[in-house]
Design a protein around this motif. Sequence first.
Motif, short mmCIF file in Angstrom:
data_model
loop_
_atom_site.label_atom_id
_atom_site.label_comp_id
_atom_site.label_asym_id
_atom_site.label_seq_id
_atom_site.Cartn_x
_atom_site.Cartn_y
_atom_site.Cartn_z
N THR A 246 34.27 20.49 -1.63
CA THR A 246 35.53 21.05 -2.15
C THR A 246 36.53 19.94 -2.50
N THR A 247 36.11 18.68 -2.32
CA THR A 247 37.02 17.56 -2.63
C THR A 247 37.29 17.47 -4.12
N GLY A 248 38.51 17.12 -4.44
CA GLY A 248 38.88 16.94 -5.84
C GLY A 248 38.66 15.50 -6.29
N GLN A 249 39.51 15.04 -7.17
CA GLN A 249 39.32 13.74 -7.81
C GLN A 249 39.39 12.55 -6.85
N ASN A 250 39.85 12.77 -5.63
CA ASN A 250 39.90 11.69 -4.65
C ASN A 250 38.50 11.19 -4.30
N LYS B 204 31.83 28.47 18.19
CA LYS B 204 30.60 28.07 17.49
C LYS B 204 30.36 26.57 17.51
N ARG B 205 31.38 25.81 17.14
CA ARG B 205 31.20 24.38 16.94
C ARG B 205 30.90 23.67 18.25
N LYS C 98 28.85 21.12 2.56
CA LYS C 98 29.61 22.36 2.36
C LYS C 98 29.44 22.92 0.95
N GLY D 133 36.41 26.88 11.92
CA GLY D 133 36.46 26.70 10.47
C GLY D 133 35.58 27.77 9.83
N LEU E 187 34.35 29.62 5.76
CA LEU E 187 34.44 29.59 4.30
C LEU E 187 35.26 30.78 3.80
N HIS E 188 36.00 30.56 2.75
CA HIS E 188 36.83 31.63 2.17
C HIS E 188 35.97 32.72 1.52
N ILE E 189 34.65 32.45 1.42
CA ILE E 189 33.77 33.46 0.82
C ILE E 189 32.90 34.13 1.88
N MET F 94 43.08 16.75 0.11
CA MET F 94 42.22 16.22 -0.95
C MET F 94 41.39 17.32 -1.64
N MET F 95 41.69 18.58 -1.32
CA MET F 95 40.94 19.67 -1.95
C MET F 95 41.19 19.69 -3.44
N GLY F 96 40.16 20.09 -4.17
CA GLY F 96 40.27 20.14 -5.63
C GLY F 96 40.64 21.52 -6.14
N GLN F 97 40.00 21.92 -7.23
CA GLN F 97 40.33 23.17 -7.91
C GLN F 97 40.11 24.40 -7.04
N GLU F 98 39.28 24.28 -6.01
CA GLU F 98 38.97 25.43 -5.16
C GLU F 98 40.18 25.96 -4.40
N ASP G 32 35.87 20.84 -11.03
CA ASP G 32 36.22 19.52 -10.50
C ASP G 32 35.52 18.37 -11.23
N LYS H 196 41.30 29.62 -5.03
CA LYS H 196 40.42 30.66 -4.46
C LYS H 196 40.55 30.71 -2.94
N GLY I 143 36.36 14.74 8.72
CA GLY I 143 36.01 16.15 8.57
C GLY I 143 35.05 16.48 7.45
N LEU J 258 39.40 26.21 6.27
CA LEU J 258 38.02 25.79 6.01
C LEU J 258 37.54 24.81 7.08
N GLN J 259 36.24 24.63 7.13
CA GLN J 259 35.65 23.69 8.07
C GLN J 259 36.20 22.27 7.85
N GLY J 260 36.55 21.61 8.93
CA GLY J 260 36.96 20.20 8.85
C GLY J 260 38.35 19.94 8.30
N GLU K 106 37.74 23.33 -13.88
CA GLU K 106 37.71 24.16 -12.68
C GLU K 106 36.55 23.79 -11.76
#
Lengths: 289, 274
Positions: B202-206, A136-137, B227, A186, A188-190, A217-221, B23, A224, B84, A105-107, B21
């Motif tokens: 897309t960041t979670g609980q942080n 691109k970037r 994003k 980077g 998107l997965h979609i 630090m990515m969450g529930q995503e 977040d 996917k 980022g 993903l980006q970043g 889900e």
Amino acid sequence: RLRERFEGILSLLRRKGKLSEEDVDNALRQIRLALLEADVHYKVVKDLLSKVREKALKEEVLSSISPADQVLKILYEELVGVMKGGAPRLSSSSEPPSLYMLVGLQGSGKTTTAVKLAKLLKKDGKRVVLVAADVKRPAAKEQLETLSKPLDFQVVGGKTPFDAVSSGIRLAKERLCEAIIVDSAGRLHIDEEMLSELRELEKQFNFQEILLVVDSMMGQEALKVGSAFAEAVNLTGVILTKLDGDARGGAALSMSYVLGKPIRFVGVGERIDDLEPFYPDRIVSRILG
Amino acid sequence: IFSLKKIDDDFWASLEESLIEGDVGVDYTLRLIDELKRLKPSSPEEAKELLKERLLSLFNYEIPPWVFEPSSKPEVIIFAGVNGSGKTTTVAKVGRMLSRRGFSVILSACDTFRAAAGEQLEIWGERLNLRVIKGEPGSDPGAVLYDALSSALSKGVDYVLVDTAGRLHTKYNLMEELKKLGRVAQKAVGRSPRGVLVLDATTGQNALRQAQEFSKSVPIEGVVLAKYDSMAKGGVVITLRGELGLPIILVGTGEGEDDIETFSPNEFLKRLLS
Ligand SMILES: Nc1nc2c(ncn2[C@@H]2O[C@H](COP(=O)(O)OP(=O)(O)OP(=O)(O)O)[C@@H](O)[C@H]2O)c(=O)[nH]1
Ligand SMILES: Nc1nc2c(ncn2[C@@H]2O[C@H](COP(=O)(O)OP(=O)(O)OP(=O)(O)O)[C@@H](O)[C@H]2O)c(=O)[nH]1
Ligand SMILES: [Mg+2]
Ligand SMILES: [Mg+2]
């Protein structure tokens, strides 16, 4: 809060002699909340805890000397089992140069990680070509060039990612370089078009490794994202970045679970030296707080 | 979930999973479900309406007026956030948005640390015809800001948008550097700058940790959710609003200069509760 939950669970369980099924379920309820707070995907939590429950409800556990510690040990081992580490070094192709690509993903940290990996290879005595396949970037190629200047790596670009990779391979063969690391844009997965681009790159070139770079630090995503990239290309592993922060890192568990691919390295800072091998037990301890 | 037939344990379990889900986080999810249960909705549709109402009331705020026009000249906005997250691109987009509204804008390239950060913002500036003030790599970000503000003051510029280096809130010296940047702004224009946290959707609980810590270094008055086109639900903003009172002001919806919108609670809830 995570810490409080676990200390609560532990003291609750430890006060008991033998554990009942209800005791285990109460503990698992708390553990579930703790894992969700740590960003582990709820489906992964559900599946893992049902496995833990099955093992924890065995008679020998419930009436063991310290059942509370037994249950936590089962939990710990279940999580570590999902996250088997992979080899913390890039595999080599039978015929040089070996071609590697970073996607994500980006970043997420691909460009920085590309140079970190190059330095790792250089330490192993390998000559590396870096490919700026992100067309691109703004200033993407300059970023790679500036980062790799102190290490004196060749950086090649191109009008398209395909041109860039071809140029990289050509240069590597000319200069007898053993490795080519491709930094991709980077995406998107979609984004179907951008995922197709990766598919096309994989078809056209023979990649020794394709690594998914994921922000810790990515969450529930995470679930996917992982499955979408894995469906587009044959991933050989994951690199988890920004672990020098205080994110719990539950995304790592979700990723490992859905990909069945090992996390190979972790990024622990912005400097080119800040790359370490991945240790499953360390991230599990971090997730469990 | 709301197309389920009736309110039963399965419904509550599915609703909980759906919010998690998205977040939304454990605390707020349990709190919202608890409140909802007490209202005794008679059907899933009614539950959805009640939940929507409850959350809309949380997001019932005005987008701060300084987002649309300067409260005084120059309006200084510091864009901060972890590595980022989308700061540099957001600064370019906001610059474009404001200049299209007829305001004069200076982009202050205060990321003097990361490789090619100045070049990245400079390219955006050229593309969008926006003035960029940058310094030598490795130079003091405060010095770059001082130059940008001096120029803004002498020319009567409406906005100074400050791009800063990505930093993890766990790094004391980097957070101190951000504080110092705020002081430079305060001293140069005689009032506190506006802090905006740029957060990756897309960041979670942080995200909560980020907002809490960044607020200690610079007065964070709003959040930009970048994003959002990732289709992540961004449920963490519920906690940011509920616990910290932070308004979400703008949403980044892509990588192009026009891919930015003001935050719409209705759109947000539509995605979250879909
Ligand atoms: N603290 C920390 N920062 C990191 C780490 N890895 C990368 N970064 C920083 O994260 C930001 C993004 O890194 P990039 O390498 O530009 O990420 P990218 O995936 O190439 O980004 P795109 O090309 O835009 O998709 C930069 O500020 C990096 O310095 C890490 O392990 N720790
Ligand atoms: N899809 C999408 N990508 C975005 C959005 N905003 C930023 N990006 C991308 O995210 C990546 C990182 O953006 P930057 O603006 O460099 O992020 P940053 O916070 O300035 O990064 P550092 O300065 O390295 O900390 C780039 O590839 C951007 O194009 C958005 O709203 N949607
Ligand atoms: Mg990059
Ligand atoms: Mg930036």
